[in-house]
Design an enzyme around this catalytic site. Structure first.
Site, PDB file in Angstrom:
ATOM      1  N   PHE A 120      11.135 -17.120  24.240  1.00 40.82           N
ATOM      2  CA  PHE A 120      10.487 -16.714  25.338  1.00 40.82           C
ATOM      3  C   PHE A 120      10.697 -17.310  26.614  1.00 40.82           C
ATOM      4  O   PHE A 120      10.618 -18.491  26.843  1.00 40.82           O
ATOM      5  CB  PHE A 120       8.825 -16.910  24.967  1.00 40.82           C
ATOM      6  N   ASP A 205      14.837 -24.716  28.775  1.00 44.33           N
ATOM      7  CA  ASP A 205      13.395 -24.072  29.309  1.00 44.33           C
ATOM      8  C   ASP A 205      12.368 -25.031  29.002  1.00 44.33           C
ATOM      9  O   ASP A 205      12.000 -25.019  27.607  1.00 44.33           O
ATOM     10  CB  ASP A 205      13.450 -22.578  28.955  1.00 44.33           C
ATOM     11  N   LYS A 234       3.864 -24.246  33.823  1.00 44.44           N
ATOM     12  CA  LYS A 234       2.789 -24.416  33.014  1.00 44.44           C
ATOM     13  C   LYS A 234       2.242 -25.817  33.516  1.00 44.44           C
ATOM     14  O   LYS A 234       1.600 -25.713  34.471  1.00 44.44           O
ATOM     15  CB  LYS A 234       2.992 -24.367  31.588  1.00 44.44           C
TER      16      LYS A 234
HETATM   17  C1  LIG Z   1       5.146 -19.489  29.389  1.00 42.91           C
HETATM   18  C2  LIG Z   1       6.344 -19.556  29.443  1.00 42.91           C
HETATM   19  C3  LIG Z   1       7.464 -18.946  30.358  1.00 42.91           C
HETATM   20  C4  LIG Z   1       6.844 -18.192  31.307  1.00 42.91           C
HETATM   21  O1  LIG Z   1       5.922 -18.568  32.221  1.00 42.91           O
HETATM   22  P1  LIG Z   1       4.970 -18.027  33.189  1.00 42.91           P
HETATM   23  O2  LIG Z   1       4.628 -18.829  34.092  1.00 42.91           O
HETATM   24  O3  LIG Z   1       4.174 -17.073  32.382  1.00 42.91           O
HETATM   25  O4  LIG Z   1       5.836 -16.808  34.208  1.00 42.91           O
HETATM   26  C5  LIG Z   1       8.892 -19.166  30.241  1.00 42.91           C
HETATM   27  N1  LIG Z   1       9.221 -19.833  29.110  1.00 42.91           N
HETATM   28  C6  LIG Z   1       8.529 -20.490  28.453  1.00 42.91           C
HETATM   29  C7  LIG Z   1       9.169 -21.369  27.328  1.00 42.91           C
HETATM   30  C8  LIG Z   1       6.983 -20.315  28.382  1.00 42.91           C
HETATM   31  O5  LIG Z   1       6.455 -20.839  27.352  1.00 42.91           O
END
Ligand SMILES: *Cc1c(COP(=O)(O)O)cnc(C)c1O
Length: 377
Positions: A120, A205, A234
């Site tokens: 994700f 990420d 986050k």
């Molecule tokens: C939540 C998340 C995202 C997206 O972040 P948003 O602030 O919702 O755009 C991207 N990568 C990872 C691993 C995430 O957990």
């Protein structure tokens, strides 16, 4: 509002530390932290003080002008990477941080991207194109071309796909949204070896694993690698919207004037909240605390007859159930004043604040095992 989230199960009014209160005054122990975001709990006095102070001084500059909290935060993030030549780009969210990584990878002159099955990376078009979940991607096709998906935690799959055509490999240290899937430490090391061999950028990420969540600043440090790019959001803003894309070392290109931007990115108030959060994590030694939270879950729940296993790292924990009852149990826990997440019918996701007290953890354990046992019959 549009119905993209469905009908929310609660309307919240306030939060304090590890607790949330709904509009009717009911109290909940928050074991999810707004999806791994409020790393030191709700309305931490250091954070509210920093926000208030900064908002009275300077609340917005756009990126035409510099400001102290932004410069200071960039310097701290660079120090955390251990790479002096790092450079930070600030944005507002995880999706934007990954968009920035994707755009930056184009500056290598290559266009192919490798991402992982089940990953994700966000919901905007570029980050969605790199998200390895067809159910999220397919309704919005055509997404950007040139993204190929390799199996997660499978170095053979990476070996087959990598070449000198690939610009970037993007990978999560733990696949959070996919169910807290934790690869072997060898996996990132092998990916680093392969990407080095073909001159490919390695992007970590760390949007969910970063800022102390896994007991490290970015979630990859225990593997000993140095990536080329790190994306954050986050937990970075201490509850305020803030994202970052960091370019490490000197191999990766970086943005030059005019190549990328964001009006709100690195907003002074969000940066001040971030600095206050980092300072609390340091002062209260919360990286070590994250690891002890994991040990608490492992030692108290791993042997439970309804639980297949506990996985994750630090305070990012997946509880894999033997029976498909995750949603039922989460719902039941909510009625009993405890909020958890689920990523499937089998997996309960826990991401408590790093400064959750031992008493609160014991309370969680008591309620959780009670509810689990009641459904075992
Ligand atoms: C939540 C998340 C995202 C997206 O972040 P948003 O602030 O919702 O755009 C991207 N990568 C990872 C691993 C995430 O957990």
């Amino acid at each position: 509002m549009q119905d993209n989230y469905g009908t929310p199960s609660l309307a919240l009014a306030r939060g304090k530390g590890s607790h949330l209160y709904d509009v009717e005054g009911n109290k909940y122990l928050d074991m999810l932290s707004g999806i791994a975001t409020t790393t030191i709990g709700h309305s931490h006095p250091s954070v509210t003080r920093a926000i208030s102070k900064q908002s009275k001084k300077l609340g917005h500059t756009s990126n035409l002008y510099a400001h102290q909290p932004g410069l200071e935060l960039a310097a701290q993030l660079i120090e955390m990477t251990g790479e002096k030549n790092s450079r930070v780009f600030f944005c507002n969210s995880g999706a934007e941080a990954n968009e920035a990584a994707l755009k930056l990878s184009r500056l290598t002159g290559r266009t192919k991207i490798l991402s992982t099955v089940g990953s994700f990376h966000g919901r905007t078009m570029g980050s969605l194109s790199m998200t390895g979940q067809p159910s999220k991607r397919d309704p919005f096709k055509p997404v950007i071309s040139g993204v190929e998906f390799i199996e997660y935690n499978d170095i053979e799959s990476a070996k087959k796909a990598i070449s000198e055509q690939v610009a970037m490999v993007i990978v999560e240290p733990i696949q959070g949204e996919n169910g807290v899937i934790t690869p072997s430490p060898e996996y990132l090391r092998e990916l680093r070896r392969l990407t080095n061999k073909y001159g490919v950028l390695l992007a970590i990420d760390a949007v969910q694993t970063g800022m102390g969540r896994t007991g490290e600043w970015f979630g990859y440090e225990h593997t000993g690698i140095t990536p080329d790019l790190i994306t954050l959001a986050k937990g970075l803003g201490g509850g305020l919207p803030l994202g970052a894309m960091i370019r490490l070392g000197s191999k990766a290109p970086y943005f030059t004037p005019g190549s990328h931007g964001s009006t709100f990115g690195g907003n002074p108030i969000a940066c001040a909240a971030s600095l206050a959060t980092i300072s609390v994590i340091r002062k209260e030694k919360l990286l070590a605390r994250a690891n002890s939270i994991f040990e608490f879950f492992q030692s108290n729940l791993n042997q439970h007859p309804s639980i297949e296993l506990i996985r994750g790292q630090g305070a990012l924990i997946g509880i894999l159930l033997k029976k498909p009852q995750a949603k039922l149990i989460a719902q039941d826990l909510k009625l009993n004043g405890v909020l958890v997440g689920t990523t499937s019918e089998y997996l309960i996701r826990i991401a408590p604040p790093l400064n959750i007290s031992q008493r609160e953890l014991n309370f969680f354990l008591k309620i959780f095992t009670k509810r689990l046992n009641s459904h075992a019959l």
